[in-house]
Scaffold this motif. Structure first.
Motif, PDB file in Angstrom:
ATOM      1  N   ARG A   1      34.489   7.529  71.372  1.00  0.00           N
ATOM      2  CA  ARG A   1      35.572   8.489  71.235  1.00  0.00           C
ATOM      3  C   ARG A   1      36.336   8.589  72.543  1.00  0.00           C
ATOM      4  O   ARG A   1      35.791   8.305  73.615  1.00  0.00           O
ATOM      5  CB  ARG A   1      35.030   9.873  70.850  1.00  0.00           C
ATOM      6  CG  ARG A   1      34.404   9.949  69.469  1.00  0.00           C
ATOM      7  CD  ARG A   1      33.803  11.317  69.224  1.00  0.00           C
ATOM      8  NE  ARG A   1      32.700  11.596  70.142  1.00  0.00           N
ATOM      9  CZ  ARG A   1      31.880  12.634  70.015  1.00  0.00           C
ATOM     10  NH1 ARG A   1      32.060  13.498  69.034  1.00  0.00           N
ATOM     11  NH2 ARG A   1      30.909  12.817  70.871  1.00  0.00           N
ATOM     12  N   SER A   2      37.574   9.001  72.459  1.00  0.00           N
ATOM     13  CA  SER A   2      38.365   9.200  73.671  1.00  0.00           C
ATOM     14  C   SER A   2      37.944  10.496  74.349  1.00  0.00           C
ATOM     15  O   SER A   2      37.237  11.323  73.773  1.00  0.00           O
ATOM     16  CB  SER A   2      39.856   9.241  73.319  1.00  0.00           C
ATOM     17  OG  SER A   2      40.140  10.390  72.536  1.00  0.00           O
ATOM     18  N   VAL A   3      38.417  10.661  75.573  1.00  0.00           N
ATOM     19  CA  VAL A   3      38.097  11.876  76.322  1.00  0.00           C
ATOM     20  C   VAL A   3      38.664  13.105  75.615  1.00  0.00           C
ATOM     21  O   VAL A   3      38.016  14.159  75.535  1.00  0.00           O
ATOM     22  CB  VAL A   3      38.653  11.780  77.756  1.00  0.00           C
ATOM     23  CG1 VAL A   3      38.423  13.074  78.510  1.00  0.00           C
ATOM     24  CG2 VAL A   3      38.017  10.615  78.500  1.00  0.00           C
ATOM     25  N   ALA A   4      39.851  12.972  75.054  1.00  0.00           N
ATOM     26  CA  ALA A   4      40.472  14.118  74.376  1.00  0.00           C
ATOM     27  C   ALA A   4      39.716  14.507  73.108  1.00  0.00           C
ATOM     28  O   ALA A   4      39.677  15.682  72.730  1.00  0.00           O
ATOM     29  CB  ALA A   4      41.922  13.790  74.036  1.00  0.00           C
ATOM     30  N   GLU A   5      39.099  13.540  72.425  1.00  0.00           N
ATOM     31  CA  GLU A   5      38.375  13.818  71.189  1.00  0.00           C
ATOM     32  C   GLU A   5      36.975  14.365  71.415  1.00  0.00           C
ATOM     33  O   GLU A   5      36.382  14.923  70.493  1.00  0.00           O
ATOM     34  CB  GLU A   5      38.286  12.543  70.348  1.00  0.00           C
ATOM     35  CG  GLU A   5      39.625  12.027  69.858  1.00  0.00           C
ATOM     36  CD  GLU A   5      39.505  10.676  69.183  1.00  0.00           C
ATOM     37  OE1 GLU A   5      40.443  10.287  68.466  1.00  0.00           O
ATOM     38  OE2 GLU A   5      38.468  10.004  69.378  1.00  0.00           O
ATOM     39  N   ALA A   6      36.442  14.211  72.609  1.00  0.00           N
ATOM     40  CA  ALA A   6      35.078  14.668  72.882  1.00  0.00           C
ATOM     41  C   ALA A   6      35.007  16.192  72.815  1.00  0.00           C
ATOM     42  O   ALA A   6      35.885  16.880  73.341  1.00  0.00           O
ATOM     43  CB  ALA A   6      34.621  14.176  74.256  1.00  0.00           C
ATOM     44  N   PRO A   7      33.972  16.743  72.189  1.00  0.00           N
ATOM     45  CA  PRO A   7      33.865  18.207  72.066  1.00  0.00           C
ATOM     46  C   PRO A   7      33.471  18.852  73.389  1.00  0.00           C
ATOM     47  O   PRO A   7      32.726  18.289  74.179  1.00  0.00           O
ATOM     48  CB  PRO A   7      32.767  18.389  71.011  1.00  0.00           C
ATOM     49  CG  PRO A   7      31.939  17.150  71.127  1.00  0.00           C
ATOM     50  CD  PRO A   7      32.872  16.044  71.489  1.00  0.00           C
ATOM     51  N   TRP A   8      33.965  20.061  73.603  1.00  0.00           N
ATOM     52  CA  TRP A   8      33.624  20.815  74.804  1.00  0.00           C
ATOM     53  C   TRP A   8      32.204  21.367  74.686  1.00  0.00           C
ATOM     54  O   TRP A   8      31.809  21.865  73.634  1.00  0.00           O
ATOM     55  CB  TRP A   8      34.605  21.967  75.003  1.00  0.00           C
ATOM     56  CG  TRP A   8      35.973  21.526  75.449  1.00  0.00           C
ATOM     57  CD1 TRP A   8      37.027  21.237  74.662  1.00  0.00           C
ATOM     58  CD2 TRP A   8      36.408  21.324  76.795  1.00  0.00           C
ATOM     59  NE1 TRP A   8      38.113  20.866  75.415  1.00  0.00           N
ATOM     60  CE2 TRP A   8      37.762  20.909  76.729  1.00  0.00           C
ATOM     61  CE3 TRP A   8      35.789  21.446  78.044  1.00  0.00           C
ATOM     62  CZ2 TRP A   8      38.501  20.628  77.864  1.00  0.00           C
ATOM     63  CZ3 TRP A   8      36.536  21.176  79.174  1.00  0.00           C
ATOM     64  CH2 TRP A   8      37.875  20.765  79.083  1.00  0.00           C
ATOM     65  N   VAL A   9      31.459  21.297  75.805  1.00  0.00           N
ATOM     66  CA  VAL A   9      30.109  21.872  75.843  1.00  0.00           C
ATOM     67  C   VAL A   9      29.945  22.820  77.019  1.00  0.00           C
ATOM     68  O   VAL A   9      28.848  23.337  77.263  1.00  0.00           O
ATOM     69  CB  VAL A   9      29.032  20.767  75.907  1.00  0.00           C
ATOM     70  CG1 VAL A   9      29.028  19.938  74.631  1.00  0.00           C
ATOM     71  CG2 VAL A   9      29.239  19.888  77.138  1.00  0.00           C
ATOM     72  N   GLY A  10      31.002  23.046  77.770  1.00  0.00           N
ATOM     73  CA  GLY A  10      30.945  23.990  78.886  1.00  0.00           C
ATOM     74  C   GLY A  10      30.061  23.503  80.023  1.00  0.00           C
ATOM     75  O   GLY A  10      30.160  22.361  80.488  1.00  0.00           O
ATOM     76  N   LEU A  11      29.143  24.357  80.448  1.00  0.00           N
ATOM     77  CA  LEU A  11      28.263  24.061  81.593  1.00  0.00           C
ATOM     78  C   LEU A  11      26.909  23.532  81.159  1.00  0.00           C
ATOM     79  O   LEU A  11      25.938  23.593  81.927  1.00  0.00           O
ATOM     80  CB  LEU A  11      28.083  25.328  82.432  1.00  0.00           C
ATOM     81  CG  LEU A  11      29.365  25.962  82.989  1.00  0.00           C
ATOM     82  CD1 LEU A  11      29.035  27.242  83.730  1.00  0.00           C
ATOM     83  CD2 LEU A  11      30.099  24.990  83.907  1.00  0.00           C
ATOM     84  N   GLU A  12      26.825  22.975  79.981  1.00  0.00           N
ATOM     85  CA  GLU A  12      25.537  22.520  79.455  1.00  0.00           C
ATOM     86  C   GLU A  12      24.918  21.423  80.311  1.00  0.00           C
ATOM     87  O   GLU A  12      23.719  21.440  80.590  1.00  0.00           O
ATOM     88  CB  GLU A  12      25.729  22.007  78.023  1.00  0.00           C
ATOM     89  CG  GLU A  12      24.455  21.504  77.378  1.00  0.00           C
ATOM     90  CD  GLU A  12      24.681  21.024  75.965  1.00  0.00           C
ATOM     91  OE1 GLU A  12      24.004  20.074  75.548  1.00  0.00           O
ATOM     92  OE2 GLU A  12      25.542  21.605  75.274  1.00  0.00           O
ATOM     93  N   HIS A  13      25.732  20.468  80.774  1.00  0.00           N
ATOM     94  CA  HIS A  13      25.202  19.362  81.579  1.00  0.00           C
ATOM     95  C   HIS A  13      24.780  19.837  82.968  1.00  0.00           C
ATOM     96  O   HIS A  13      23.790  19.338  83.526  1.00  0.00           O
ATOM     97  CB  HIS A  13      26.243  18.256  81.686  1.00  0.00           C
ATOM     98  CG  HIS A  13      26.650  17.675  80.367  1.00  0.00           C
ATOM     99  ND1 HIS A  13      25.772  17.036  79.528  1.00  0.00           N
ATOM    100  CD2 HIS A  13      27.862  17.665  79.729  1.00  0.00           C
ATOM    101  CE1 HIS A  13      26.413  16.635  78.440  1.00  0.00           C
ATOM    102  NE2 HIS A  13      27.673  17.006  78.537  1.00  0.00           N
ATOM    103  N   PHE A  14      25.509  20.784  83.523  1.00  0.00           N
ATOM    104  CA  PHE A  14      25.133  21.336  84.822  1.00  0.00           C
ATOM    105  C   PHE A  14      23.784  22.063  84.710  1.00  0.00           C
ATOM    106  O   PHE A  14      22.919  21.931  85.586  1.00  0.00           O
ATOM    107  CB  PHE A  14      26.210  22.301  85.323  1.00  0.00           C
ATOM    108  CG  PHE A  14      27.543  21.659  85.550  1.00  0.00           C
ATOM    109  CD1 PHE A  14      27.850  21.105  86.775  1.00  0.00           C
ATOM    110  CD2 PHE A  14      28.487  21.606  84.541  1.00  0.00           C
ATOM    111  CE1 PHE A  14      29.084  20.511  87.008  1.00  0.00           C
ATOM    112  CE2 PHE A  14      29.719  21.018  84.749  1.00  0.00           C
ATOM    113  CZ  PHE A  14      30.017  20.470  85.983  1.00  0.00           C
TER     114      PHE A  14
END
Length: 325
Positions: A70-83
């Motif tokens: 998927r493109s960057v624009a299509e990727a869903p937001w997850v907020g600070l989950e990875h941090f």
């Protein structure tokens, strides 16, 4: 007889500042006179924009669940989950310990050594001997870590030259596989980095020393100062600004552990001592295709580096009135 201003005599008109059009023409003339230098500068600015600023858009990946399908624009937001996942990783304490341990020791030992090397090299009177020492000290810099890693692996092997020398001197009773022992890894990394970069790092200090006025040395000689006193009271203050700037940059890069070097020298046996942030990002983020996670870790590292840069700049400005900005 004193001149008096007649009340009926009109005052001279005030000097008007240069008009905007005149200032623009002066600027254009100056740019035209410097057109070749400006062209060179524009190439550097273009390179920085293309490779440093445009890619910053990719920072948003750290806040999304990005996938290559998927493109960057299509990727869903997850907020600070990875941090949050990085800060809760059980491997984090070991990664931070290795990163700070290697980097801080490099800073404490490796930063002043090029300064001392440049000071003593500057005191050599024989030009031929001085050039020979410079050439020998510069050579390792031009070898990649792939080549130097192979050389070190051969030297430090069970049948390598280091074991043979120590056995012949009676310092060890049996061969040691140094790269397989985590307890030796930090020492190998720090010593090999100093060996590779000592001569090259001293170049900028030698250039700064060349800019110190000879009249200061002549005055110190008249006052009866010896060589070491000249180095302490004339040479070091003369290169204080250069040392300060390089120190600030070194502090800001304390989380960088020379990825190429450690990637070449590490192996599964010394993993407990070689797993630094850069290696952790490479393995966990890139090899496992966790691009958003790798971006989040890199962003945390960049923010901390910026904070270290500002802190080091503030401290050096207060201590010796010299800073990067």
């Amino acid at each position: 007889m004193m001149n008096t201003i007649r009340p009926d005599r009109p005052l001279p008109p005030p000097i008007q500042p240069a008009s905007r059009g005149l200032r623009a023409r002066r600027l254009l003339r100056r740019l035209a006179a410097q057109r070749y230098l400006q062209a060179m500068a524009l190439l550097g600015v273009a390179w920085m924009v293309v490779f440093n600023y445009i890619p910053m858009y990719g920072i948003v990946i750290a806040f999304k669940d990005f996938s290559i399908i998927r493109s960057v624009a299509e990727a869903p937001w997850v907020g600070l989950e990875h941090f949050k996942a990085f800060l809760e990783d059980e491997e984090l304490p070991n990664v931070i310990r290795n990163t700070l341990g290697i980097s801080v020791i490099k800073l404490v030992i490796g930063f002043p050594l090029p300064i001392l090397f440049a000071l003593f090299l500057n005191e050599l009177r024989s030009l031929r001997f001085k050039k020979s020492i410079q050439t020998i000290s510069y050579l390792p810099h031009f070898l990649s870590w792939v080549i130097l890693g192979g050389i070190l692996a051969t030297w430090l092997a069970d049948v390598g030259i280091v074991n043979k020398l120590l056995l012949s001197l009676g310092l060890i009773s049996e061969p040691v596989s140094y790269l397989a022992e985590p307890s030796y890894f930090w020492t190998i990394v720090i010593a090999s980095d100093i060996w590779k970069e000592l001569g090259w790092s001293a170049i900028i200090y030698l250039a700064a020393i060349a800019g110190v006025s000879p009249e200061l040395y002549e005055a110190a000689t008249i006052d009866g100062a010896g060589r070491f006193q000249k180095m302490w009271y004339v040479t070091l203050p003369g290169i204080k600004g250069t040392v300060t700037i390089l120190f600030i940059l070194a502090v800001s890069g304390v989380l960088n552990s020379n990825f190429d070097q450690i990637l070449v020298l590490r192996n599964p046996l010394n993993e407990s001592a070689s797993n630094v942030i850069d290696i952790y990002v490479y393995q966990t983020g890139l090899l496992n295709a966790r691009y958003s996670y790798a971006t989040a870790v890199g962003l945390i590292k960049s923010v901390i580096a910026l904070m270290l840069l500002l802190a080091a700049n503030t401290v050096t400005k207060k201590l010796n009135q010299s800073s990067l900005f």
